[in-house]
Write a protein that holds these residues in place. Structure first.
Motif: not given
Length: 129
Positions: A58-87
Motif C-alpha cells: 500500500s501507499y499512504s500520504d502521497v503528495q504531489f508538491k511540484a510538477p515533474v516535466r519531460a526533460g527533468d533529471v530526478l533523484e528518487v529515494s526510499a528510506e526504511l523507517v520501520r521493519a516488522g517481521t514481514r512488513s
C-alpha cells in the motif's frame, strides 16, 4: 530476532524523464510516473535488506508538491523507517535535480536546480517473505 538494524537503510536512483512520457501541456508528466519510480527504489531496498524483491502492499500520504516535466533529471529515494517481521514501512521522495530549459536557439538547454525541487513524497508498505 529484531529487524531494527535495518531501519535507516536508504536507496537512491537518478532518472532522466524522456519526452515520450509527457502527457499534458507544458510537457507535464502524470503523477503515476513518480509512483512507478517509488516501486523501483522499494524493490532495490528490499533486495538490500531481505534478499528478496518484496511485494508492495500500500501507499499512504502521497503528495504531489511540484510538477515533474519531460526533460527533468530526478533523484528518487526510499528510506526504511520501520521493519516488522514481514512488513517494511518506507518513506519516498522525488526531487527534480535538473530541468530542461530548451529554447529555439538552444534546443538541448538545461539547468541544474540548486537546491533541488521536492516534487513528490509518499509513505508505503512492502511485504517480504
Amino acid at each position: 530476532m529484531s529487524n531494527d538494524h535495518l531501519v535507516g537503510t536508504r536507496v537512491v536512483h537518478r532518472r532522466y524523464v524522456p519526452y515520450g512520457h509527457a502527457h499534458y501541456a507544458g510537457n507535464l508528466v502524470d503523477g503515476a510516473y513518480s509512483l512507478g519510480l517509488f516501486g523501483d527504489v522499494a524493490t532495490e531496498l528490499c533486495i538490500h535488506t531481505d534478499g528478496d524483491e518484496g511485494l508492495f502492499a500500500s501507499y499512504s500520504d502521497v503528495q504531489f508538491k511540484a510538477p515533474v516535466r519531460a526533460g527533468d533529471v530526478l533523484e528518487v529515494s526510499a528510506e526504511l523507517v520501520r521493519a516488522g517481521t514481514r512488513s517494511r514501512l518506507m518513506e519516498f521522495a522525488v526531487h527534480v535535480v535538473a530541468r530542461g530549459a530548451a529554447t529555439d536557439d538552444a534546443p538541448g538547454a538545461a539547468t541544474v536546480l540548486d537546491p533541488p525541487l521536492l516534487a513528490t513524497t509518499a509513505t508505503g508498505t512492502v511485504v517480504v517473505p
